[in-house]
Design an enzyme around this catalytic site. Structure first.
Site, mmCIF file in Angstrom:
data_model
loop_
_atom_site.group_PDB
_atom_site.id
_atom_site.type_symbol
_atom_site.label_atom_id
_atom_site.label_comp_id
_atom_site.label_asym_id
_atom_site.label_seq_id
_atom_site.Cartn_x
_atom_site.Cartn_y
_atom_site.Cartn_z
ATOM 1 N N GLY A 11 0.769 -1.036 0.067
ATOM 2 C CA GLY A 11 0.006 0.057 -0.134
ATOM 3 C C GLY A 11 0.727 1.317 0.057
ATOM 4 N N VAL A 23 17.176 7.947 0.077
ATOM 5 C CA VAL A 23 17.983 6.789 -0.676
ATOM 6 C C VAL A 23 18.941 7.522 -1.925
ATOM 7 C CG1 VAL A 23 17.848 4.377 -1.774
ATOM 8 C CG2 VAL A 23 16.439 4.965 0.171
ATOM 9 N N ARG A 72 0.814 -4.967 -6.176
ATOM 10 C CA ARG A 72 0.991 -6.290 -5.688
ATOM 11 C C ARG A 72 1.304 -7.160 -6.664
ATOM 12 N NH1 ARG A 72 -2.512 -3.611 -1.974
ATOM 13 N NH2 ARG A 72 -1.541 -3.571 0.141
ATOM 14 N N ASP A 103 4.801 -5.719 5.706
ATOM 15 C CA ASP A 103 5.350 -7.075 6.334
ATOM 16 C C ASP A 103 5.433 -7.715 4.983
ATOM 17 O OD1 ASP A 103 5.471 -8.740 9.008
ATOM 18 O OD2 ASP A 103 4.290 -9.908 7.569
ATOM 19 N N THR A 126 4.023 2.037 5.703
ATOM 20 C CA THR A 126 2.518 1.742 5.668
ATOM 21 C C THR A 126 1.809 2.557 6.835
ATOM 22 O OG1 THR A 126 1.155 0.228 6.564
ATOM 23 C CG2 THR A 126 3.382 -0.170 7.356
ATOM 24 N N ASP A 128 -0.401 1.758 8.329
ATOM 25 C CA ASP A 128 -1.187 1.267 9.573
ATOM 26 C C ASP A 128 -0.165 1.250 11.113
ATOM 27 O OD1 ASP A 128 -3.040 0.460 7.956
ATOM 28 O OD2 ASP A 128 -2.149 -1.169 7.424
ATOM 29 N N ASP A 130 1.734 -1.120 11.777
ATOM 30 C CA ASP A 130 1.554 -2.300 12.446
ATOM 31 C C ASP A 130 2.904 -3.171 12.446
ATOM 32 O OD1 ASP A 130 1.571 -2.505 9.721
ATOM 33 O OD2 ASP A 130 -0.067 -3.930 9.440
ATOM 34 N N ARG A 155 -17.252 16.681 13.527
ATOM 35 C CA ARG A 155 -17.787 17.142 14.791
ATOM 36 C C ARG A 155 -18.607 18.622 14.684
ATOM 37 N NH1 ARG A 155 -15.721 17.206 20.176
ATOM 38 N NH2 ARG A 155 -14.198 15.604 19.759
ATOM 39 N N ARG A 163 -25.797 15.042 17.090
ATOM 40 C CA ARG A 163 -26.186 13.649 16.546
ATOM 41 C C ARG A 163 -24.765 12.738 16.965
ATOM 42 N NH1 ARG A 163 -28.046 14.866 10.656
ATOM 43 N NH2 ARG A 163 -30.428 14.775 11.157
ATOM 44 N N ARG A 172 -5.997 -1.976 8.622
ATOM 45 C CA ARG A 172 -6.048 -3.515 8.795
ATOM 46 C C ARG A 172 -6.309 -4.210 10.081
ATOM 47 N NH1 ARG A 172 -1.833 -5.341 3.865
ATOM 48 N NH2 ARG A 172 -0.274 -4.366 5.224
ATOM 49 N N GLY A 186 -10.445 13.540 20.303
ATOM 50 C CA GLY A 186 -11.413 13.716 21.549
ATOM 51 C C GLY A 186 -12.574 12.673 21.202
ATOM 52 N N LEU A 251 -9.483 8.265 1.788
ATOM 53 C CA LEU A 251 -9.336 9.598 2.108
ATOM 54 C C LEU A 251 -7.983 9.694 2.999
ATOM 55 C CD1 LEU A 251 -12.738 11.465 2.307
ATOM 56 C CD2 LEU A 251 -10.865 12.198 0.784
HETATM 57 P P1 ADP Z 1 2.581 -4.981 2.385
HETATM 58 O O1 ADP Z 1 3.835 -4.733 2.175
HETATM 59 O O2 ADP Z 1 2.067 -3.676 2.435
HETATM 60 O O3 ADP Z 1 2.161 -5.933 3.537
HETATM 61 P P2 ADP Z 1 1.438 -7.163 0.684
HETATM 62 O O4 ADP Z 1 1.127 -7.904 1.704
HETATM 63 O O5 ADP Z 1 0.281 -6.744 -0.498
HETATM 64 O O6 ADP Z 1 1.651 -5.587 1.100
HETATM 65 O O7 ADP Z 1 2.639 -7.434 -0.069
HETATM 66 C C1 ADP Z 1 3.262 -6.568 -0.985
HETATM 67 C C2 ADP Z 1 3.987 -7.500 -2.183
HETATM 68 O O8 ADP Z 1 5.129 -8.155 -1.524
HETATM 69 C C3 ADP Z 1 2.958 -8.684 -2.609
HETATM 70 O O9 ADP Z 1 2.273 -8.456 -3.664
HETATM 71 C C4 ADP Z 1 4.190 -9.654 -3.010
HETATM 72 O O10 ADP Z 1 4.400 -9.247 -4.388
HETATM 73 C C5 ADP Z 1 5.243 -9.486 -2.039
HETATM 74 N N1 ADP Z 1 5.217 -10.750 -1.037
HETATM 75 C C6 ADP Z 1 4.142 -10.707 -0.018
HETATM 76 N N2 ADP Z 1 4.106 -11.963 0.659
HETATM 77 C C7 ADP Z 1 5.085 -12.813 -0.242
HETATM 78 C C8 ADP Z 1 5.719 -14.139 -0.007
HETATM 79 N N3 ADP Z 1 5.355 -15.053 0.836
HETATM 80 N N4 ADP Z 1 6.706 -14.486 -1.164
HETATM 81 C C9 ADP Z 1 6.908 -13.494 -1.934
HETATM 82 N N5 ADP Z 1 6.582 -12.308 -2.134
HETATM 83 C C10 ADP Z 1 5.896 -11.926 -1.181
#
Ligand code: ADP
Length: 320
Positions: A11, A23, A72, A103, A126, A128, A130, A155, A163, A172, A186, A251
């Site tokens: 994302g 970078v 993705r 992740d 991200t 999130d 997370d 608000r 309301r 997520r 708040g 948004l």
């Molecule tokens: P995020 O990185 O935000 O968690 P995704 O979970 O959609 O988003 O993962 C992004 C991309 O990373 C996936 O579309 C895929 O190309 C790659 N990816 C995710 N899991 C794996 C995996 N187990 N093996 C190889 N590539 C992966």
């Protein structure tokens, strides 16, 4: 290290551009060339790659989204897909990789490293927040500010019409956006997946607030906790109060990155280059108690990130 690649994956998050800029410019500062890889792992497989220079990242520090685009890629999850990406590593002479994402993106990077030995450093990008191993991810602060802006606007209407409003926010499986925005905005109640809740308790709080003369109530629901529409329906049924529901959706993600996100992104991006230059691999850069740190990917991928319970309790006390 003479040449590295950089990609954004998963994302999009505001501040990714500031990270790409860091970078590219930090690498060039050290005499390292940079190949930009478009559309995440999809462009890595399809060789959508180009050399970046100082000018490639000019005038992007304030832009949301990512100039490298993101995607993705199901193909990168296959051996065959990753083998094609490796061909491009050789073709473009890439000796190290910076992956900005979440992740899933880190999982892909780690597998790629294990299979082909190419050094990888990951940067958490991200909304999130997370990801374990860092207090903040790039894009979280901007998203929280977007939600707080929305709460401010809603608000006004909530107060004018006296309301109850339910606002569903992203995250997520994580309640971090709801918690931070709920405290800052708040909100009367904050529903997050990490802490069990009871709609009857929320209604009780709502009605006692009304009795005391409260003009409005805002209930923030993290998408991972429940559906905002469902919570709105239940509140209406249990209290008889006219309850409106807003789902903020996309948004929340974009927009001008906050100074916090830009600074974080710059520091993390620069650190990622330093680590590659020093021969490090399979690590994620993050921020912990104000310090930029590197954590092994094995301690990051799939690891849960706990919620700040004190913050949750404080939000509860202050919103009485
Ligand atoms: P995020 O990185 O935000 O968690 P995704 O979970 O959609 O988003 O993962 C992004 C991309 O990373 C996936 O579309 C895929 O190309 C790659 N990816 C995710 N899991 C794996 C995996 N187990 N093996 C190889 N590539 C992966």
């Amino acid at each position: 290290m003479q040449r590295i690649g950089v990609l954004t994956s998963g994302g999009d998050a505001s501040g990714m551009n500031s990270c790409i800029r860091a970078v590219v410019r930090k690498a060039i500062y050290h005499g390292i060339e940079v190949i930009g890889i478009k559309r995440g792992y999809s462009g890595f497989i399809e060789a959508e790659m180009y050399p970046m220079n100082l000018g490639s990242v000019a005038d992007i520090i304030h832009r949301g989204g990512t100039i490298l685009h993101t995607a993705r890629s199901e193909r990168f999850k296959t051996k065959e897909g990753r083998a094609l990406a490796m061909e491009n590593v050789q073709r473009f002479g890439i000796q190290g990789l910076v992956v900005i994402g979440g992740d899933g993106s880190f999982t892909g990077a780690s597998i790629f490293h294990q299979e082909y030995g190419i050094p990888v450093i990951c940067v958490p990008g991200t909304i999130d927040n997370d990801i374990a191993g860092t207090d903040y991810t790039i894009g979280f602060d901007t998203a929280v500010n977007n939600v707080v802006d929305a709460i401010n606007k809603i608000r006004d209407t909530a107060t004018s019409h006296e309301r109850t409003f339910v606002i569903e926010v992203m995250g997520r499986g994580s309640g971090n956006i709801a918690l931070a925005a709920g405290l800052a905005g708040g909100a009367e109640s904050i529903l997050i997946p990490e802490i069990p809740f009871n709609v009857q308790d929320i209604c009780h709080k709502l009605l006692s607030g009304l009795k005391r003369g409260k003009l409005h109530s805002i209930i923030l629901v993290a998408e991972g906790a429940a559906s905002g529409l469902e919570i709105g329906k239940q509140i209406k049924e249990l209290t008889g109060l006219d309850t409106k529901v807003t789902i903020l959706g996309h948004l929340q993600r974009g927009g001008i990155p906050t100074a916090f996100d830009r600074t974080l992104a710059a520091r993390l991006g620069a650190k990622a280059v330093e680590l590659l230059k020093d021969g490090e691999t399979n690590k994620m850069v993050g921020i912990k108690s104000g310090e930029i740190v590197a954590t092994d990917l094995t301690e990051v991928i799939g690891q849960p990130k706990s919620i700040d319970k004190e913050m949750y309790e404080l939000a509860k006390i202050l919103s009485i």
